[in-house]
Design a protein around this motif. Structure first.
Motif, PDB file in Angstrom:
ATOM      1  N   ARG A   8      38.426  51.636  40.793  1.00 20.48           N
ATOM      2  CA  ARG A   8      39.725  52.137  40.336  1.00 20.48           C
ATOM      3  C   ARG A   8      40.648  50.955  40.058  1.00 20.48           C
ATOM      4  N   THR A   9      41.668  51.206  39.212  1.00 18.78           N
ATOM      5  CA  THR A   9      42.571  50.124  38.810  1.00 18.78           C
ATOM      6  C   THR A   9      43.190  49.423  40.025  1.00 18.78           C
ATOM      7  N   ALA A  10      43.615  50.222  41.006  1.00 20.42           N
ATOM      8  CA  ALA A  10      44.240  49.634  42.198  1.00 20.42           C
ATOM      9  C   ALA A  10      43.270  48.681  42.893  1.00 20.42           C
ATOM     10  N   GLN A  11      41.996  49.086  42.917  1.00 19.11           N
ATOM     11  CA  GLN A  11      40.976  48.246  43.557  1.00 19.11           C
ATOM     12  C   GLN A  11      40.764  46.949  42.762  1.00 19.11           C
ATOM     13  N   LEU A  12      40.730  47.086  41.428  1.00 15.28           N
ATOM     14  CA  LEU A  12      40.551  45.906  40.575  1.00 15.28           C
ATOM     15  C   LEU A  12      41.708  44.931  40.766  1.00 15.28           C
ATOM     16  N   LEU A  13      42.920  45.486  40.834  1.00 13.09           N
ATOM     17  CA  LEU A  13      44.099  44.625  41.034  1.00 13.09           C
ATOM     18  C   LEU A  13      44.030  43.921  42.386  1.00 13.09           C
ATOM     19  N   GLU A  14      43.449  44.601  43.357  1.00  9.24           N
ATOM     20  CA  GLU A  14      43.319  43.991  44.679  1.00  9.24           C
ATOM     21  C   GLU A  14      42.341  42.810  44.637  1.00  9.24           C
ATOM     22  N   TYR A  15      41.233  42.974  43.891  1.00 16.93           N
ATOM     23  CA  TYR A  15      40.289  41.858  43.742  1.00 16.93           C
ATOM     24  C   TYR A  15      40.972  40.673  43.063  1.00 16.93           C
ATOM     25  N   LEU A  16      41.761  40.967  42.033  1.00 13.33           N
ATOM     26  CA  LEU A  16      42.461  39.895  41.315  1.00 13.33           C
ATOM     27  C   LEU A  16      43.468  39.202  42.234  1.00 13.33           C
ATOM     28  N   GLU A  17      44.157  40.004  42.997  1.00 15.07           N
ATOM     29  CA  GLU A  17      45.142  39.475  43.947  1.00 15.07           C
ATOM     30  C   GLU A  17      44.453  38.569  44.979  1.00 15.07           C
ATOM     31  N   ARG A  18      43.314  39.038  45.489  1.00 14.29           N
ATOM     32  CA  ARG A  18      42.563  38.237  46.465  1.00 14.29           C
ATOM     33  C   ARG A  18      42.112  36.919  45.852  1.00 14.29           C
ATOM     34  N   ALA A  19      41.786  36.973  44.546  1.00 13.35           N
ATOM     35  CA  ALA A  19      41.363  35.757  43.850  1.00 13.35           C
ATOM     36  C   ALA A  19      42.563  34.874  43.506  1.00 13.35           C
ATOM     37  N   GLY A  20      43.764  35.382  43.778  1.00 13.95           N
ATOM     38  CA  GLY A  20      44.963  34.567  43.580  1.00 13.95           C
ATOM     39  C   GLY A  20      45.717  34.853  42.293  1.00 13.95           C
ATOM     40  N   LEU A  21      45.371  35.945  41.626  1.00 14.41           N
ATOM     41  CA  LEU A  21      46.075  36.287  40.389  1.00 14.41           C
ATOM     42  C   LEU A  21      46.988  37.493  40.638  1.00 14.41           C
ATOM     43  N   PRO A  22      48.308  37.276  40.584  1.00  9.29           N
ATOM     44  CA  PRO A  22      49.221  38.388  40.847  1.00  9.29           C
ATOM     45  C   PRO A  22      49.150  39.470  39.772  1.00  9.29           C
ATOM     46  N   LYS A  82      43.562  27.482  32.483  1.00  7.47           N
ATOM     47  CA  LYS A  82      42.182  27.423  32.959  1.00  7.47           C
ATOM     48  C   LYS A  82      42.048  27.955  34.392  1.00  7.47           C
ATOM     49  N   GLY A  83      43.018  27.580  35.230  1.00  9.25           N
ATOM     50  CA  GLY A  83      42.995  28.028  36.628  1.00  9.25           C
ATOM     51  C   GLY A  83      43.048  29.543  36.737  1.00  9.25           C
ATOM     52  N   MET A  84      43.863  30.149  35.870  1.00 10.75           N
ATOM     53  CA  MET A  84      43.980  31.616  35.896  1.00 10.75           C
ATOM     54  C   MET A  84      42.677  32.267  35.448  1.00 10.75           C
ATOM     55  N   ARG A  85      42.036  31.669  34.459  1.00  3.17           N
ATOM     56  CA  ARG A  85      40.745  32.230  34.001  1.00  3.17           C
ATOM     57  C   ARG A  85      39.688  32.127  35.105  1.00  3.17           C
ATOM     58  N   GLN A  86      39.712  30.984  35.836  1.00  5.80           N
ATOM     59  CA  GLN A  86      38.763  30.834  36.946  1.00  5.80           C
ATOM     60  C   GLN A  86      38.993  31.930  37.992  1.00  5.80           C
ATOM     61  N   LYS A  87      40.255  32.285  38.189  1.00  7.47           N
ATOM     62  CA  LYS A  87      40.556  33.317  39.180  1.00  7.47           C
ATOM     63  C   LYS A  87      39.983  34.669  38.748  1.00  7.47           C
ATOM     64  N   VAL A  88      40.036  34.952  37.465  1.00  6.61           N
ATOM     65  CA  VAL A  88      39.410  36.197  36.979  1.00  6.61           C
ATOM     66  C   VAL A  88      37.898  36.128  37.229  1.00  6.61           C
ATOM     67  N   ILE A 100      35.696  38.709  39.431  1.00  9.93           N
ATOM     68  CA  ILE A 100      34.471  39.371  38.968  1.00  9.93           C
ATOM     69  C   ILE A 100      33.378  39.235  40.040  1.00  9.93           C
ATOM     70  N   ALA A 101      33.297  38.050  40.621  1.00 10.97           N
ATOM     71  CA  ALA A 101      32.319  37.833  41.699  1.00 10.97           C
ATOM     72  C   ALA A 101      32.636  38.721  42.900  1.00 10.97           C
ATOM     73  N   LEU A 102      33.908  38.830  43.250  1.00 10.77           N
ATOM     74  CA  LEU A 102      34.306  39.656  44.399  1.00 10.77           C
ATOM     75  C   LEU A 102      33.995  41.129  44.145  1.00 10.77           C
ATOM     76  N   ALA A 103      34.311  41.578  42.917  1.00 12.49           N
ATOM     77  CA  ALA A 103      34.128  42.995  42.589  1.00 12.49           C
ATOM     78  C   ALA A 103      32.655  43.387  42.609  1.00 12.49           C
ATOM     79  N   LYS A 104      31.800  42.392  42.429  1.00 10.28           N
ATOM     80  CA  LYS A 104      30.358  42.636  42.444  1.00 10.28           C
ATOM     81  C   LYS A 104      29.830  42.763  43.866  1.00 10.28           C
ATOM     82  N   GLU A 105      30.674  42.404  44.818  1.00 10.41           N
ATOM     83  CA  GLU A 105      30.294  42.414  46.233  1.00 10.41           C
ATOM     84  C   GLU A 105      28.995  41.657  46.456  1.00 10.41           C
TER      85      GLU A 105
END
Ligand SMILES: Nc1ncnc2c1ncn2[C@@H]1O[C@H](COP(=O)(O)OP(=O)(O)OP(=O)(O)O)[C@@H](O)[C@H]1O
Ligand SMILES: [Mg+2]
Length: 232
Positions: free
Chosen positions: A107-121, A134-140, A144-149
């Motif tokens: 869900r969107t809320a979950q995706l935003l949480e992964y991004l937040e954890r990766a450091g992207l507000p 570049k740093g922001m792209r690395q965070k995405v 992606i790695a986090l969302a894959k668990e």
């Protein structure tokens, strides 16, 4: 969790990786150092199954990469130096797209949480990726790695080109991931970061692992640099 057994990868007669033995347990972060052409990327590509090995075996979570490519893919996340993402989509949309490709529907809320954890507000997550640093792209890429668990993370020079602040944030994130039990292999040229973040460090030269040490915080970055220079 991440294991190479007598891994050899040859191109023609040239051994890019030569009889490499490596074992990374959950909660360990192994930094692979070595000069250009030492064989770091080749090693990572063998773990990813991008390259067939010449001899030996590579295992992820006990599974042979050559025998169980799909099971292995599910357990692995990979972050290259330059993350390939869609510039016209937002960070959030990129994450959604790549998670779906990996078979997840978050869900969107979950995706935003992964991004937040990766450091992207969240505010940045909605912006067009083409406008990211570049740093922001690395965070995405990390999100992606986090969302894959994934249980294992392979990183090939992920911090090259990041400013010291972004690089420091990245180290902090890696520490959190290892604390959560991920096994991480990172190829890097950054001796200082390796000393800062690694639990184990290996130095490669001409396809061979020449030095291996555990990082108990009992040496200085200067000493690691000296060992590196004397090894490569
Ligand atoms: N597709 C290929 N065909 C032939 N030789 C290759 C190929 N890919 C890599 N090599 C060779 O394998 C060796 C190891 O290369 P690799 O890219 O693994 O080094 P690396 O440690 O990642 O270097 P860098 O720090 O520059 O990224 C080099 O000698 C390189 O020339
Ligand atoms: Mg490389």
């Amino acid at each position: 969790m991440i294991e190479a057994q007598a891994l050899t990868k040859a191109y023609g007669g040239h051994k890019a990786v030569d009889n490499l033995n490596l074992k990374i347990a959950p909660g360990e972060l192994y930094c692979l150092l070595g000069a250009n052409g030492a064989g770091k990327t080749t090693t990572i590509n063998c773990f990813l199954g991008f390259l067939p090995v010449t001899s030996g075996r590579v295992l992820i979570d006990g599974l042979d990469v050559a025998e169980k490519p799909l099971e292995v893919k599910r357990r692995l996340a990979y972050l290259p130096e330059v993350v390939m993402l869609y510039p016209t989509l937002s960070g959030l949309e990129n994450l959604d797209y790549f998670s779906r490709l990996a078979g997840f529907r978050h869900r969107t809320a979950q995706l935003l949480e992964y991004l937040e954890r990766a450091g992207l507000p969240a505010a940045d997550a909605q912006r067009r990726l083409g406008d990211y640093s570049k740093g922001m792209r690395q965070k995405v890429g990390i999100a992606i790695a986090l969302a894959k668990e994934a249980k294992c993370l392979l990183l090939d020079e992920p911090t090259s080109g990041l400013d010291p602040g972004a690089s420091n944030d990245f180290s902090q994130l890696l520490r959190e991931l290892t604390a959560q039990g991920m096994a991480i292999l990172m190829a890097t040229h950054d001796i200082f970061r390796a000393k800062d973040v690694a639990t184990h460090i290996g130095i490669m030269r001409a396809g061979r692992l020449r030095e291996q040490l555990e990082n108990r915080g009992d040496f200085e970055a200067k000493e690691l640099e000296a060992l590196y220079l004397q090894t490569v």
